[in-house]
Design an enzyme around this catalytic site. Structure first.
Site, PDB file in Angstrom:
ATOM      1  N   GLU A  60      22.262   9.197  -8.125  1.00  0.00           N
ATOM      2  CA  GLU A  60      22.013   8.204  -9.206  1.00  0.00           C
ATOM      3  C   GLU A  60      22.905   8.094 -10.075  1.00  0.00           C
ATOM      4  O   GLU A  60      23.501   9.135 -10.513  1.00  0.00           O
ATOM      5  CB  GLU A  60      20.823   8.960  -9.944  1.00  0.00           C
ATOM      6  CG  GLU A  60      20.370   8.138 -11.207  1.00  0.00           C
ATOM      7  CD  GLU A  60      19.894   6.725 -10.966  1.00  0.00           C
ATOM      8  OE1 GLU A  60      20.675   5.809 -11.666  1.00  0.00           O
ATOM      9  OE2 GLU A  60      19.135   6.463 -10.065  1.00  0.00           O
ATOM     10  N   ASP A 100      27.518   6.513  -7.360  1.00  0.00           N
ATOM     11  CA  ASP A 100      27.216   5.482  -6.292  1.00  0.00           C
ATOM     12  C   ASP A 100      27.194   6.374  -4.828  1.00  0.00           C
ATOM     13  O   ASP A 100      28.224   6.953  -4.263  1.00  0.00           O
ATOM     14  CB  ASP A 100      28.185   4.344  -5.992  1.00  0.00           C
ATOM     15  CG  ASP A 100      27.716   3.274  -5.095  1.00  0.00           C
ATOM     16  OD1 ASP A 100      27.174   3.491  -3.913  1.00  0.00           O
ATOM     17  OD2 ASP A 100      27.985   2.225  -5.449  1.00  0.00           O
ATOM     18  N   ASP A 122      16.938  -1.601  -7.349  1.00  0.00           N
ATOM     19  CA  ASP A 122      16.842  -2.996  -8.054  1.00  0.00           C
ATOM     20  C   ASP A 122      16.716  -4.070  -7.113  1.00  0.00           C
ATOM     21  O   ASP A 122      17.495  -4.274  -6.103  1.00  0.00           O
ATOM     22  CB  ASP A 122      18.455  -2.975  -8.496  1.00  0.00           C
ATOM     23  CG  ASP A 122      18.695  -3.935  -9.538  1.00  0.00           C
ATOM     24  OD1 ASP A 122      18.190  -4.999  -9.568  1.00  0.00           O
ATOM     25  OD2 ASP A 122      19.619  -3.916 -10.520  1.00  0.00           O
ATOM     26  N   THR A 193       6.314   7.746  -8.070  1.00  0.00           N
ATOM     27  CA  THR A 193       7.196   7.934  -9.043  1.00  0.00           C
ATOM     28  C   THR A 193       6.546   7.572 -10.305  1.00  0.00           C
ATOM     29  O   THR A 193       5.685   6.940 -10.419  1.00  0.00           O
ATOM     30  CB  THR A 193       8.547   7.195  -8.680  1.00  0.00           C
ATOM     31  OG1 THR A 193       8.269   5.652  -8.891  1.00  0.00           O
ATOM     32  CG2 THR A 193       9.230   7.307  -7.383  1.00  0.00           C
ATOM     33  N   ARG A 194       7.324   7.830 -11.590  1.00  0.00           N
ATOM     34  CA  ARG A 194       6.867   7.519 -12.834  1.00  0.00           C
ATOM     35  C   ARG A 194       6.892   6.056 -12.884  1.00  0.00           C
ATOM     36  O   ARG A 194       5.796   5.338 -13.268  1.00  0.00           O
ATOM     37  CB  ARG A 194       7.705   8.265 -13.985  1.00  0.00           C
ATOM     38  CG  ARG A 194       7.463   7.606 -15.258  1.00  0.00           C
ATOM     39  CD  ARG A 194       8.328   8.464 -16.234  1.00  0.00           C
ATOM     40  NE  ARG A 194       9.883   8.073 -15.905  1.00  0.00           N
ATOM     41  CZ  ARG A 194      10.703   8.718 -16.735  1.00  0.00           C
ATOM     42  NH1 ARG A 194      10.674   9.551 -17.650  1.00  0.00           N
ATOM     43  NH2 ARG A 194      12.003   8.401 -16.503  1.00  0.00           N
ATOM     44  N   GLU A 196       6.438   3.873 -10.367  1.00  0.00           N
ATOM     45  CA  GLU A 196       5.309   3.545  -9.579  1.00  0.00           C
ATOM     46  C   GLU A 196       4.075   3.552 -10.249  1.00  0.00           C
ATOM     47  O   GLU A 196       3.185   2.507 -10.301  1.00  0.00           O
ATOM     48  CB  GLU A 196       5.344   4.187  -8.324  1.00  0.00           C
ATOM     49  CG  GLU A 196       4.262   3.603  -7.404  1.00  0.00           C
ATOM     50  CD  GLU A 196       4.080   4.438  -6.309  1.00  0.00           C
ATOM     51  OE1 GLU A 196       3.247   5.016  -5.474  1.00  0.00           O
ATOM     52  OE2 GLU A 196       5.192   5.382  -5.720  1.00  0.00           O
TER      53      GLU A 196
END
Length: 217
Positions: A60, A100, A122, A193-194, A196
């Site tokens: 991340e 990255d 993204d 996930t949060r 989601e």
């Protein structure tokens, strides 16, 4: 967290050569999984808790997300935000790359990962930015190189255009086929996930895609 805990769990990038992933963890992992763009880190943290014999690498580039994952790992995250806090001794199967992931691609050995997660990336919704989407032909070649012959790439998105794009790009590559029959339903062992959960509460409908290699050679 960034000064104290991150150096203990950060995977390092060599100037040249290949990373020995099996020796990168505090355990001897039975498998190694990779999550690309882990956001707040709750998915990585719960994977680590649920699968203690699996080595998990999370990448991340945004430091707020990295700090959030570190808070999950040492149990200091707000309990109302998540139920997957880990005690400090459970960081032995998690390694973090705070940048990255493409920087590390050349240093990963072939067939290194049994599972690769790309969750709610993204979407780059403008047509002129479409090639910036992570699921593109160049990255698909790397995913194919890094995935074991029995492994799978998991893609989840609540943007229909991105789901269509991912299916089109994977098919165009000739390297993968989608094996999840009902893409509107999560796989049986799915960890939401949060992001989601917030999307579902707002009425957004996720698409769940699982890709396996066409060739087992």
């Amino acid at each position: 967290l960034l000064d104290g805990l991150l150096p203990k769990v950060q995977i390092t990038c060599p100037q040249e050569g290949t990373i020995d992933l099996k020796k990168s963890f505090g355990i001897k992992p039975q498998e190694i999984w990779l999550e690309i763009g882990f956001g707040g880190g709750e998915h990585v943290a719960e994977l680590a808790l649920k699968y203690p014999n699996v080595g998990i690498i999370g990448a991340e580039p945004f430091l707020n997300g990295v700090a959030s994952l570190l808070a999950h790992l040492n149990g200091s995250h707000m309990k109302e935000a998540t139920n997957c806090n880990l005690s400090p001794d459970r960081t032995d199967n998690v390694r973090i790359w705070p940048d990255d992931i493409r920087i590390l691609f050349p240093h990963f050995p072939e067939r290194a990962f049994e599972r690769i997660f790309i969750l709610y990336p993204d979407p780059w919704p403008k047509a002129r930015h479409a090639e910036r989407r992570f699921v593109n032909q160049k990255n698909i070649l790397e995913l194919n190189r890094l995935l074991t012959d029995t492994g799978a790439v998991y893609v989840a998105t609540d943007v229909k255009d991105y789901a269509d794009w991912a299916l089109e790009q994977m098919d165009l590559s000739g390297l993968f086929h989608q094996v999840h029959p009902d893409t509107s339903l999560p796989p049986p062992d799915w960890i939401p996930t949060r992001y989601e959960k917030k999307g579902l509460a707002a009425g957004r409908k996720p698409t769940y895609l699982i890709f396996e290699k066409k060739s087992k050679k």
